[in-house]
Design a protein around this motif. Structure first.
Motif, PDB file in Angstrom:
ATOM      1  N   VAL A 194       0.839  -1.203   0.000  1.00 55.62           N
ATOM      2  CA  VAL A 194       0.000   0.000   0.000  1.00 55.62           C
ATOM      3  C   VAL A 194       0.869   1.246   0.000  1.00 55.62           C
ATOM      4  CG1 VAL A 194      -1.911  -1.149   1.187  1.00 55.62           C
ATOM      5  CG2 VAL A 194      -0.139   0.033   2.527  1.00 55.62           C
ATOM      6  N   GLN A 195       0.224   2.384  -0.164  1.00 58.18           N
ATOM      7  CA  GLN A 195       0.895   3.672  -0.095  1.00 58.18           C
ATOM      8  C   GLN A 195       0.818   4.210   1.336  1.00 58.18           C
ATOM      9  OE1 GLN A 195       2.361   5.388  -2.797  1.00 58.18           O
ATOM     10  NE2 GLN A 195       2.074   3.460  -3.911  1.00 58.18           N
TER      11      GLN A 195
ATOM     12  N   ASP B 268      -2.425   4.869   3.735  1.00 57.68           N
ATOM     13  CA  ASP B 268      -3.486   3.892   3.491  1.00 57.68           C
ATOM     14  C   ASP B 268      -3.746   3.046   4.730  1.00 57.68           C
ATOM     15  OD1 ASP B 268      -2.757   3.138  -0.028  1.00 57.68           O
ATOM     16  OD2 ASP B 268      -3.794   4.815   0.943  1.00 57.68           O
ATOM     17  N   SER B 269      -4.728   2.173   4.619  1.00 58.14           N
ATOM     18  CA  SER B 269      -5.096   1.274   5.714  1.00 58.14           C
ATOM     19  C   SER B 269      -5.072  -0.175   5.245  1.00 58.14           C
ATOM     20  CB  SER B 269      -6.502   1.602   6.231  1.00 58.14           C
ATOM     21  OG  SER B 269      -6.558   2.914   6.747  1.00 58.14           O
TER      22      SER B 269
ATOM     23  N   ASN C  66      -4.230   1.836  10.369  1.00 54.39           N
ATOM     24  CA  ASN C  66      -4.551   3.070   9.654  1.00 54.39           C
ATOM     25  C   ASN C  66      -3.324   3.973   9.588  1.00 54.39           C
ATOM     26  OD1 ASN C  66      -7.236   2.182   9.493  1.00 54.39           O
ATOM     27  ND2 ASN C  66      -7.770   3.209  11.420  1.00 54.39           N
ATOM     28  N   SER C  67      -3.376   4.929   8.693  1.00 56.64           N
ATOM     29  CA  SER C  67      -2.289   5.907   8.544  1.00 56.64           C
ATOM     30  C   SER C  67      -0.938   5.220   8.470  1.00 56.64           C
ATOM     31  CB  SER C  67      -2.317   6.900   9.713  1.00 56.64           C
ATOM     32  OG  SER C  67      -3.558   7.567   9.780  1.00 56.64           O
TER      33      SER C  67
END
Length: 124
Positions: free
Chosen positions: A12-13, A16-17, A84-85
């Motif tokens: 993921v970037q 993202d979560s 998250n984050s």
């Protein structure tokens, strides 16, 4: 034979979560505490989060507090890690583990069974 199977990892970037799952079998899930650990390349395995069998007092590493949430569904014999984050420094193989203890859950030595791990890669 106790088995722990993690899933939900991926690439993921940053920001993202992801939601990791760990399905347990082979022991009565509801009376055992569960933990998540991670290991980045070239680093030692480190504690991420833990939830005791009662599920009322969770514990987190300082590096993930406020971003990650551990939870469990005893009816499904599954523990989750909502992330998250996400940051690039969260990149690691994530492992779930189980223990009969309900205290000192940040210590890897307290756990007696481990899963095979799931890779999480966060790019900037």
């Amino acid at each position: 034979q106790v088995q722990l199977v993690e899933s939900g990892g991926g690439s993921v970037q940053a920001g993202d979560s992801l939601r990791l799952s760990c399905a347990a079998s082979g022991r009565p899930f509801s009376i055992y505490s569960m933990g998540w650990f991670r290991q980045a390349p070239g680093k030692e395995r480190e504690f991420v989060a833990a939830i005791p069998w009662g599920g009322t007092s969770t514990t987190y590493a300082d590096s993930v507090k406020g971003r990650f949430t551990i939870s469990r569904d005893n009816a499904k014999n599954t523990v989750f890690l909502q992330m998250n984050s996400l940051k690039p420094e969260d990149t690691a193989v994530y492992y779930c583990a189980t223990t009969r203890y309900s205290t000192l859950l940040a210590q890897a030595g307290r756990y007696d069974y481990w899963g095979q791990g799931t890779q999480v890669t966060v790019s900037s």
